[in-house]
Motif scaffolding. Structure first.
Motif, short mmCIF file in Angstrom:
data_model
loop_
_atom_site.label_atom_id
_atom_site.label_comp_id
_atom_site.label_asym_id
_atom_site.label_seq_id
_atom_site.Cartn_x
_atom_site.Cartn_y
_atom_site.Cartn_z
N LYS A 191 -5.86 -3.91 -10.58
CA LYS A 191 -6.90 -4.31 -10.74
C LYS A 191 -6.90 -3.12 -11.61
CE LYS A 191 -9.56 -7.77 -9.14
NZ LYS A 191 -10.26 -8.36 -8.06
N PHE B 248 0.70 -1.44 -0.27
CA PHE B 248 0.18 -0.12 0.01
C PHE B 248 0.70 1.08 0.00
CE2 PHE B 248 0.51 -1.71 4.37
CZ PHE B 248 1.12 -0.22 5.01
N ASP C 201 0.17 -6.72 -1.80
CA ASP C 201 -0.41 -6.78 -0.68
C ASP C 201 -1.98 -6.85 -0.97
OD1 ASP C 201 -0.76 -4.04 -0.91
OD2 ASP C 201 -0.20 -3.32 1.10
N ALA C 202 -3.03 -6.32 -0.13
CA ALA C 202 -4.60 -6.40 -0.88
C ALA C 202 -4.83 -5.25 -2.02
CB ALA C 202 -4.89 -6.16 0.02
N THR C 203 -3.65 -3.88 -1.54
CA THR C 203 -3.90 -2.11 -1.47
C THR C 203 -2.97 -2.46 -3.34
OG1 THR C 203 -4.19 -1.72 0.68
CG2 THR C 203 -2.91 0.06 -1.32
N ILE D 105 -2.82 -5.11 -5.01
CA ILE D 105 -2.98 -5.85 -6.27
C ILE D 105 -4.67 -5.49 -6.16
CG2 ILE D 105 -4.77 -7.85 -5.95
CD1 ILE D 105 -3.48 -9.23 -3.92
N ASN D 106 -5.22 -4.73 -5.38
CA ASN D 106 -6.20 -3.23 -5.86
C ASN D 106 -5.93 -2.33 -6.96
OD1 ASN D 106 -9.68 -2.94 -5.84
ND2 ASN D 106 -8.41 -0.88 -4.64
N LYS E 185 -5.55 -15.64 -6.07
CA LYS E 185 -6.29 -15.44 -5.26
C LYS E 185 -7.49 -14.41 -5.70
CE LYS E 185 -5.02 -15.11 -0.93
NZ LYS E 185 -4.62 -15.78 0.27
N ALA E 186 -7.12 -13.79 -5.96
CA ALA E 186 -7.91 -12.37 -6.43
C ALA E 186 -8.68 -12.53 -8.02
CB ALA E 186 -6.75 -11.02 -6.01
N SER F 221 2.62 1.57 -3.78
CA SER F 221 0.69 1.43 -4.83
C SER F 221 0.32 2.66 -5.23
CB SER F 221 -0.10 0.96 -4.56
OG SER F 221 -0.73 0.91 -3.30
N GLU G 30 -0.96 -14.91 -4.20
CA GLU G 30 -2.00 -14.21 -4.44
C GLU G 30 -3.15 -13.32 -6.04
OE1 GLU G 30 -2.50 -12.30 -1.33
OE2 GLU G 30 -1.30 -14.12 -0.40
#
Length: 562
Positions: A499, A460, A491-493, A495-496, A527-528, A463, A524
């Motif tokens: 995307k 994050f 991490d999730a951020t 990946i977001n 998985k996302a 990103s 990851e």
């Protein structure tokens, strides 16, 4: 999980066997440490605003449990100077009963931290933060001892640092010069007695001398007896503190402060001990022992327990290498309390103040503090923030703010370490040299194919940089290859943002290919459900496959146009 992770070191050593020679050395070291711990336990209790026997009870109960159940071979547990600030504030706000309950609660918190294996993570607390609050505590300890050091007749000393010195200023004309002389002699002898003897602790010598002089010459100075009365020569039966939900809400913050500081100092002491003996402690078992020692200290009416660095070092220097030394130290203190309490009550408070001034001097480690002032400005910021917050506000606030500040600085440094480079095929000519490092590895990059290489974690903190670089393209390529061989994690951020970027570029006709992602990153991404945006066939293991895939896609597009 390692089978011995939650096995006390004492039990492991008993199974492997301890030689008679080592047992003899441990017994001698334990006797010496017990004698050294006597004045410190009393002084820490008095400085914390409680009666002197509570310090002895803490050293006896806590020291015994830490040695029997601990994860270190040589750790000595008991009251320490670091807790003076917290304990004094709790006693001032909630009374001695509140302190007992907070200590009891903190024990369960530390116990939980140990079983949750958080001992493996407390080592990541930044060094500037530790030096900052430790030096701040040392300054507060020094400040708290000025009253007894100078023999000032102050009845109610405020807990705040600035308020203390304002009160001192009002009483400076009433210095007890006899008390001051005793305190000054205590400091000088404690700091220099090692030149005469390295075996006999200077603090014990000066206590014996000052107590004898004050008693036989009837000197007009305050003693433990004149302020606190008799020192009980017995330990009372344990009793469970009365706790309800309202009490927990009231004392949860002090309990957390005790738990955090106790855990940090215990593991620091264990690490220092490891360096001195070449050993390796079991951090989670050490936390379990510290939690249990605080629970039982609370049951017996004691104060917080933690690993004592100075007493642990004394143990090691005198030959202690197993928990037997710590057990003997606790038993020596018990015998002293049972047999010599009538003598201990005669100790002058100015002498104890002098001992604590020496403790504060050693605890501050000012050479580390000032050397760190020359280091990176971000580290200096953490150091000074934790120091001044500890001195002028509150220790727990200092630790909280210091950790938050350190985290932001770490995120900033990590984001700066993440770079996004491109090949000379990038339409912006300024980026041509940046891509030269890896462009020479590649041959035959098709026209209208752009390669970006991401170096560093895509989390994050980095990103936003990633998104800005990608969206700043002057012209959209037909195919964009994201080379991720040097991305250790995402991490999730991250990946977001990836995307979002893929969706945006695909809407403009750009195909995305991901190259070289490691197994964890690829897992990851899958998985996302990134493959719902990017074709699974466009997630490839190396750059050569990615280039072949790009040529195939370009050929397909050309065939479609024909």
């Amino acid at each position: 999980m390692k089978q011995n992770e939650f096995t006390p070191k004492f039990f492991s050593l008993l199974r492997s066997g301890i030689s008679k020679q080592q047992i003899s050395r441990d017994i001698l070291a334990g006797i010496i440490v017990g004698i050294v711990a006597l004045p410190l336990a009393i002084a820490f209790a008095i400085a914390s605003g409680v009666s002197p026997e509570k310090g002895l009870i803490t050293a006896i109960i806590g020291g015994l449990i830490v040695s029997v159940l601990g994860g270190s071979r040589v750790q000595i547990g008991g009251p320490t100077g670091a807790f003076i600030v917290i304990v004094y504030a709790i006693v001032h706000d909630h009374g001695v009963d509140g302190l007992t309950i907070a200590t009891f609660m903190a024990g369960f918190l530390i116990l939980g931290m140990g079983f949750a294996k958080l001992g493996n993570y407390l080592r990541f607390i930044p060094y500037p933060l530790i030096v900052g609050f430790t030096s701040g505590i040392a300054l507060i300890i020094f400040s708290s001892q000025i009253k007894d050091f100078l023999g000032l007749p102050i009845q109610n000393l405020p807990p705040d640092f600035v308020d203390k010195w304002l009160v001192y200023g009002d009483y400076m004309g009433q210095i007890n010069w006899t008390a001051f002389a005793i305190a000054l002699a205590t400091v000088l002898l404690s700091l220099n007695f090692h030149r005469i003897s390295k075996k006999i602790p200077g603090s014990i010598v000066v206590i014996l001398l000052s107590t004898a002089v004050v008693y036989f010459f009837k000197l007009p100075v305050e003693t433990i007896e004149s302020k606190f009365g008799e020192i009980p020569n017995k330990i009372s039966m344990p009793s469970v503190p009365g706790i309800d939900f309202a009490t927990i809400k009231l004392l949860i913050q002090p309990a957390i402060a005790i738990a955090l500081l106790g855990s940090i100092e215990s593991l620091l002491s264990a690490v220092v001990a490891d360096g001195m003996i070449g050993g390796r402690h079991r951090s989670n078992m050490e936390l379990v022992a510290q939690g249990a020692s605080n629970i039982f200290s609370g049951l017996f009416g004691g104060i917080p327990v933690t690993g004592a660095i100075a007493r642990t070092a004394t143990n090691i220097k005198n030959g202690g290498r197993t928990p037997i030394a710590g057990i003997v130290h606790a038993l020596v203190l018990l015998l002293i309390m049972l047999l010599l309490a009538p003598v201990a009550k005669l100790i002058p408070l100015s002498c104890l103040a002098g001992i604590l001034v020496v403790v504060a001097w050693h605890m501050g480690e000012w050479h580390h503090f000032f050397s760190m002032m020359k280091s990176n400005r971000m580290d200096v910021l953490v150091l000074l923030t934790s120091f001044f917050l500890t001195v002028f506000f509150d220790l727990i606030i200092a630790i909280e703010i210091g950790m938050i500040l350190s985290s932001f600085i770490f995120m900033k440094r990590m984001s700066e370490a993440t770079s996004i480079e491109t090949t000379g095929n990038l339409l912006d000519p300024k980026a041509e040299n940046e891509g030269a490092l890896f462009e020479e590895e590649l041959t035959g990059i098709p026209k209208n194919v752009l390669i970006y290489e991401i170096n560093g974690p895509l989390f994050f903190g980095a990103s936003q940089k990633f998104q800005e670089v990608i969206t700043d393209l002057n012209k959209q390529p037909e195919i964009l290859i994201l080379r991720m061989r040097y991305v250790p994690f995402i991490d999730a951020t991250g990946i977001n943002r990836l995307k979002e970027m893929c969706t945006q570029l695909l809407s403009k006709g750009t195909t995305i290919i991901i190259s070289g992602a490691n197994h964890e990153v690829k897992h990851e991404l899958l998985k996302a459900q990134l493959y719902t945006i990017i074709d699974k066939h466009n997630i490839l293991s190396n750059i050569n496959d990615a280039l072949e895939r790009s040529k195939h896609l370009i050929a397909e597009k050309e065939d479609t146009r024909i």
